[in-house]
Design a protein around this motif. Structure first.
Motif, mmCIF file in Angstrom:
data_model
loop_
_atom_site.group_PDB
_atom_site.id
_atom_site.type_symbol
_atom_site.label_atom_id
_atom_site.label_comp_id
_atom_site.label_asym_id
_atom_site.label_seq_id
_atom_site.Cartn_x
_atom_site.Cartn_y
_atom_site.Cartn_z
ATOM 1 N N ASP A 183 0.809 -1.218 0.000
ATOM 2 C CA ASP A 183 0.000 0.000 0.000
ATOM 3 C C ASP A 183 0.844 1.272 0.000
ATOM 4 N N ARG A 184 2.184 1.157 -0.079
ATOM 5 C CA ARG A 184 3.062 2.330 -0.104
ATOM 6 C C ARG A 184 3.831 2.451 -1.421
ATOM 7 N N ARG A 185 3.446 1.707 -2.420
ATOM 8 C CA ARG A 185 4.222 1.676 -3.657
ATOM 9 C C ARG A 185 3.699 2.626 -4.728
ATOM 10 N N ALA A 186 2.453 3.053 -4.632
ATOM 11 C CA ALA A 186 1.844 3.859 -5.692
ATOM 12 C C ALA A 186 2.382 5.285 -5.685
ATOM 13 N N LEU A 187 2.369 5.906 -6.854
ATOM 14 C CA LEU A 187 2.725 7.313 -6.946
ATOM 15 C C LEU A 187 1.660 8.159 -6.256
ATOM 16 N N PRO A 188 2.046 9.269 -5.644
ATOM 17 C CA PRO A 188 1.046 10.144 -5.030
ATOM 18 C C PRO A 188 0.156 10.778 -6.088
ATOM 19 N N PRO A 189 -1.145 10.874 -5.820
ATOM 20 C CA PRO A 189 -2.056 11.464 -6.802
ATOM 21 C C PRO A 189 -2.000 12.984 -6.790
ATOM 22 N N ALA A 190 -2.544 13.567 -7.824
ATOM 23 C CA ALA A 190 -2.665 15.023 -7.887
ATOM 24 C C ALA A 190 -3.820 15.483 -7.017
ATOM 25 N N PRO A 235 28.702 11.802 -3.801
ATOM 26 C CA PRO A 235 27.410 12.397 -4.179
ATOM 27 C C PRO A 235 26.267 11.392 -4.201
ATOM 28 N N VAL A 236 26.539 10.127 -4.503
ATOM 29 C CA VAL A 236 25.485 9.116 -4.478
ATOM 30 C C VAL A 236 24.998 8.914 -3.044
ATOM 31 N N ALA A 237 25.925 8.868 -2.099
ATOM 32 C CA ALA A 237 25.539 8.734 -0.693
ATOM 33 C C ALA A 237 24.725 9.937 -0.235
ATOM 34 N N ARG A 238 25.083 11.118 -0.718
ATOM 35 C CA ARG A 238 24.308 12.310 -0.358
ATOM 36 C C ARG A 238 22.896 12.231 -0.918
ATOM 37 N N ALA A 239 22.746 11.718 -2.132
ATOM 38 C CA ALA A 239 21.417 11.574 -2.725
ATOM 39 C C ALA A 239 20.584 10.547 -1.966
ATOM 40 N N VAL A 240 21.208 9.472 -1.529
ATOM 41 C CA VAL A 240 20.494 8.467 -0.734
ATOM 42 C C VAL A 240 20.034 9.080 0.583
ATOM 43 N N ALA A 241 20.913 9.836 1.241
ATOM 44 C CA ALA A 241 20.545 10.475 2.505
ATOM 45 C C ALA A 241 19.384 11.439 2.320
ATOM 46 N N PHE A 242 19.420 12.221 1.242
ATOM 47 C CA PHE A 242 18.338 13.168 0.975
ATOM 48 C C PHE A 242 17.012 12.439 0.769
ATOM 49 N N THR A 243 17.022 11.423 -0.067
ATOM 50 C CA THR A 243 15.797 10.716 -0.438
ATOM 51 C C THR A 243 15.178 9.974 0.739
ATOM 52 N N THR A 244 15.991 9.531 1.676
ATOM 53 C CA THR A 244 15.461 8.796 2.820
ATOM 54 C C THR A 244 15.119 9.707 3.990
ATOM 55 N N ARG A 245 15.391 11.022 3.851
ATOM 56 C CA ARG A 245 15.023 11.984 4.889
ATOM 57 C C ARG A 245 13.882 12.902 4.468
ATOM 58 N N LEU A 253 9.111 4.779 4.391
ATOM 59 C CA LEU A 253 10.073 3.907 5.064
ATOM 60 C C LEU A 253 9.777 3.783 6.552
ATOM 61 N N ARG A 254 8.851 4.586 7.021
ATOM 62 C CA ARG A 254 8.519 4.575 8.438
ATOM 63 C C ARG A 254 8.065 3.178 8.868
ATOM 64 N N ASP A 255 8.531 2.777 10.015
ATOM 65 C CA ASP A 255 8.149 1.485 10.618
ATOM 66 C C ASP A 255 8.796 0.277 9.934
ATOM 67 N N LEU A 256 9.594 0.491 8.897
ATOM 68 C CA LEU A 256 10.284 -0.642 8.297
ATOM 69 C C LEU A 256 11.432 -1.077 9.210
ATOM 70 N N PRO A 257 11.703 -2.355 9.313
ATOM 71 C CA PRO A 257 12.825 -2.816 10.136
ATOM 72 C C PRO A 257 14.146 -2.312 9.573
ATOM 73 N N PRO A 258 15.163 -2.171 10.421
ATOM 74 C CA PRO A 258 16.451 -1.615 9.981
ATOM 75 C C PRO A 258 17.063 -2.351 8.791
ATOM 76 N N GLU A 259 16.940 -3.688 8.779
ATOM 77 C CA GLU A 259 17.539 -4.427 7.665
ATOM 78 C C GLU A 259 16.840 -4.121 6.346
ATOM 79 N N ARG A 260 15.541 -3.888 6.381
ATOM 80 C CA ARG A 260 14.811 -3.537 5.163
ATOM 81 C C ARG A 260 15.203 -2.139 4.693
ATOM 82 N N ARG A 261 15.349 -1.206 5.620
ATOM 83 C CA ARG A 261 15.792 0.141 5.260
ATOM 84 C C ARG A 261 17.176 0.113 4.627
#
Length: 294
Positions: A183-190, A235-245, A253-261
């Motif tokens: 239920d978290r995979r869909a694109l956000p609607p307009a 720069p790739v690590a910076r992009a990952v940090a941005f996208t996950t914050r 990603l909320r409530d996902l276990p650490p290994e899944r994150r």
């Protein structure tokens, strides 16, 4: 403004589920404003390319009194001031306004809700970069703002088009894929009061038209933007940090276990690596520049 935290909620006015940011005044005055202030440079990297087209759409602003609506950390307000405008920057986040004030005294910074703010003398123009769509009562707010302009005053707003056209949304969600709950995979609607609230041209025209604006026009703007935050030299690590914050993926990603994150971060790094150019991960962005007259 904001696209930090999302959840599905029923939009009674549009009769469908919508993905909303759930960020009211209290959120902006607390954690959300602080999050944005801490990552102001990264937000400029993402919002700046489309946003500059919105400022350009105002034309010559020298000598004009201009409101920068949802001014955030002050980048756009300072740009307008450098172009010769007398600028009022307004935002509801104390953290962002504090950062803006620390940057320059060339702008009148106001910590206030624009939906009720009054301006004396009246304004000549209103500008907003990705901050136009968060009012609880958009028609009322935009009617009030139109009333703060001199007759014939100008409006220029930059905002996102559909999520499917924006790489800062599609690339992370596609990379995360089956690691997210279904239920978290869909694109956000307009629609609604979220980042894609003004994605549909007819919806924008309806809001501004009901609020009394005229000569409404929407021009598509396609730019490439950089993703990244933090001090990591990679720069790739910076992009990952941005996208996950910050962004559509972050709240999913909320409530996902650490290994899944950790798996999600590895997938993101793999997806971002081919997009590395000129020292940054770059993705396509798609927006509107909305112009109108009072």
């Amino acid at each position: 403004m904001l696209f930090h935290d999302y959840a599905l909620r029923r939009d009674a006015t549009r009769g469908r589920e919508r993905e909303d940011d759930l960020t009211g005044l209290a959120d902006w005055q607390g954690r959300v404003g602080a999050e944005w202030a801490a990552r102001a440079d990264a937000m400029e990297g993402l919002l700046g390319p489309v946003g500059r087209a919105g400022i350009d759409a105002l034309g010559d602003v020298a000598g004009l009194r201009v409101l920068d609506l949802g001014c955030g950390a002050g980048d756009t307000a300072l740009d307008l001031a450098e172009r010769g405008a007398e600028v009022v920057g307004i935002d509801v986040s104390p953290d962002l306004i504090a950062l803006a004030r620390a940057r320059s005294e060339a702008v009148e910074w106001r910590l206030e809700d624009a939906a009720a703010a009054r301006f004396d003398p009246p304004l000549d123009a209103i500008h907003s970069r990705c901050g136009a769509m968060f009012f609880d009562d958009p028609v009322g707010a935009w009617g009030h703002l139109r009333g703060q302009l001199r007759p014939g005053g100008r409006l220029a707003v930059s905002c996102w088009r559909d999520a499917s056209e924006n790489g800062w949304v599609t690339v992370p969600l596609q990379a995360a894929g089956d690691l997210l709950p279904e239920d978290r995979r869909a694109l956000p609607p307009a629609g609604g009061a979220g980042p894609f609230g003004w994605a549909e041209e007819s919806h924008v025209r309806d809001i501004l038209g009901q609020a009394g604006w005229r000569d409404i026009a929407l021009t598509p703007v396609d730019r490439e933007a950089a993703l990244g935050t933090g001090d990591d030299p990679d720069p790739v690590a910076r992009a990952v940090a941005f996208t996950t914050r910050i962004g559509v993926l972050a709240a999913r990603l909320r409530d996902l276990p650490p290994e899944r994150r950790s798996e999600v971060k590895a997938r993101l790094a793999e997806a971002f690596s081919p997009l590395l150019r000129d020292g940054a991960v770059r993705v396509p962005t798609a927006g509107w520049v909305v112009t109108a007259q009072a």
